[in-house]
Design an enzyme around this catalytic site. Structure first.
Site, PDB file in Angstrom:
ATOM      1  N   ASP A  26      30.837  -3.221 -24.325  1.00 35.05           N
ATOM      2  CA  ASP A  26      30.407  -1.992 -23.637  1.00 35.05           C
ATOM      3  C   ASP A  26      30.554  -0.702 -24.448  1.00 35.05           C
ATOM      4  O   ASP A  26      30.994   0.334 -23.899  1.00 35.05           O
ATOM      5  CB  ASP A  26      31.135  -1.842 -22.294  1.00 35.05           C
ATOM      6  CG  ASP A  26      30.902  -3.017 -21.357  1.00 35.05           C
ATOM      7  OD1 ASP A  26      30.121  -3.906 -21.703  1.00 35.05           O
ATOM      8  OD2 ASP A  26      31.501  -3.038 -20.268  1.00 35.05           O
ATOM      9  N   LYS A 131      25.593  -7.065 -18.281  1.00 28.62           N
ATOM     10  CA  LYS A 131      26.473  -7.641 -17.254  1.00 28.62           C
ATOM     11  C   LYS A 131      26.618  -6.670 -16.083  1.00 28.62           C
ATOM     12  O   LYS A 131      26.709  -5.452 -16.287  1.00 28.62           O
ATOM     13  CB  LYS A 131      27.834  -7.975 -17.858  1.00 28.62           C
ATOM     14  CG  LYS A 131      28.610  -6.777 -18.414  1.00 28.62           C
ATOM     15  CD  LYS A 131      29.870  -7.261 -19.102  1.00 28.62           C
ATOM     16  CE  LYS A 131      30.738  -6.155 -19.629  1.00 28.62           C
ATOM     17  NZ  LYS A 131      31.238  -5.201 -18.653  1.00 28.62           N
ATOM     18  N   CYS A 164      37.143  -3.681 -18.812  1.00 34.22           N
ATOM     19  CA  CYS A 164      36.190  -4.733 -19.188  1.00 34.22           C
ATOM     20  C   CYS A 164      36.693  -5.633 -20.308  1.00 34.22           C
ATOM     21  O   CYS A 164      36.350  -6.819 -20.359  1.00 34.22           O
ATOM     22  CB  CYS A 164      34.849  -4.104 -19.544  1.00 34.22           C
ATOM     23  SG  CYS A 164      34.046  -3.395 -18.089  1.00 34.22           S
TER      24      CYS A 164
HETATM   25  N1  TIU Z   1      33.424  -1.225 -19.692  1.00 31.80           N
HETATM   26  C1  TIU Z   1      34.363  -0.856 -18.834  1.00 31.80           C
HETATM   27  O1  TIU Z   1      35.559  -0.952 -19.099  1.00 31.80           O
HETATM   28  N2  TIU Z   1      33.917  -0.277 -17.647  1.00 31.80           N
HETATM   29  C2  TIU Z   1      34.648   0.601 -16.914  1.00 31.80           C
HETATM   30  O2  TIU Z   1      34.228   1.020 -15.849  1.00 31.80           O
HETATM   31  N3  TIU Z   1      35.825   1.033 -17.467  1.00 31.80           N
HETATM   32  C3  TIU Z   1      36.644   2.020 -17.030  1.00 31.80           C
HETATM   33  O3  TIU Z   1      37.743   2.174 -17.576  1.00 31.80           O
HETATM   34  N4  TIU Z   1      36.232   2.846 -16.063  1.00 31.80           N
END
Ligand code: TIU
Length: 226
Positions: A26, A131, A164
């Site tokens: 991400d 995802k 994530c």
């Molecule tokens: N990619 C991921 O970690 N999505 C989140 O929403 N992370 C947060 O820490 N908000």
């Protein structure tokens, strides 16, 4: 069969690059740039931006050694058909998932915010997994793709460490993958949460996996720095 050994915690991590994937979680504008989802949640994005150069080095290493490269992307379809209402409602955001924000519709595939930061744009031959959840195995083809390639080992980085990245590590561990968290290629908006995850991963004899800095991986792959 090539077996390389990384000086890791809680003990050495061995892997064969031919059966190993780098999974970068991400690294999207929505998490790393002002105006994105992470910032709309009230976070300072600076700690996440700081890992970009290390992630570039991790990708370069993976490509140089013939490893599979996987980028994940947390994003929803434009109708939000794959977004649970509970996820959209969480945080009571004035500008939340699907709403128009400074980087386009928040966490929606195809919008500027859902795209990868330019330094880490996927290259030809890389695999991109979109995802809907925090874990990269939930409701995706990731497990099948890894098994089709005979991948048994994952080198994991990305954001955020405790959301994530950690969810994906745990999903992978339960599916039998040997996971190394490349600690300085992952980041959280909360540095103490990042540090806690590293400790959780390696505790109890590596109950979830291993952790090592990128330099230890570099040393295993290319030898000690001259
Ligand atoms: N990619 C991921 O970690 N999505 C989140 O929403 N992370 C947060 O820490 N908000």
């Amino acid at each position: 069969m090539t077996t390389l050994t990384v000086a890791a915690r809680p003990y050495d991590y061995s892997f064969d690059p031919a059966h190993t994937a780098v999974v970068l979680i991400d690294m999207q504008r929505d998490f790393l740039e002002p105006g994105g989802f992470g910032a709309l949640l009230g976070n300072d994005v600076a700690p996440l931006r700081r890992i970009v150069p290390a992630c570039q080095r991790l990708l370069a290493l993976a490509r140089a050694h013939g490893m599979t490269v996987i980028h994940t992307q947390e994003a929803h379809d434009p109708l939000l058909a794959d977004c649970p209402p509970a996820k959209k409602a969480r945080g009571h955001l004035a500008c939340g998932i699907g709403d128009p924000g400074p980087l386009g519709r928040v966490l929606v595939a195809g919008e500027p915010g859902a795209g990868f930061v330019p330094e880490l744009t996927p290259e030809a031959g890389d695999i991109v997994i979109r995802k809907p959840g925090k874990g990269a195995f939930y409701a995706t083809a990731l497990d099948g793709i890894l098994k089709n390639r005979g991948i048994t080992h994952l080198l994991v980085g990305g954001v955020t460490t405790e959301v994530c990245v950690q969810t994906t590590l745990r999903e992978a561990n339960d599916r039998g993958y040997e996971c190394l968290l490349v600690a300085d290629c992952a980041a959280s908006y909360f540095p103490q949460f990042h540090d806690a995850v590293v400790e959780m991963v390696v505790a109890q004899g590596g109950i979830v996996g291993w952790a090592a800095p990128l330099a230890a991986l570099e040393q295993a792959l290319v030898g000690p720095a001259a």
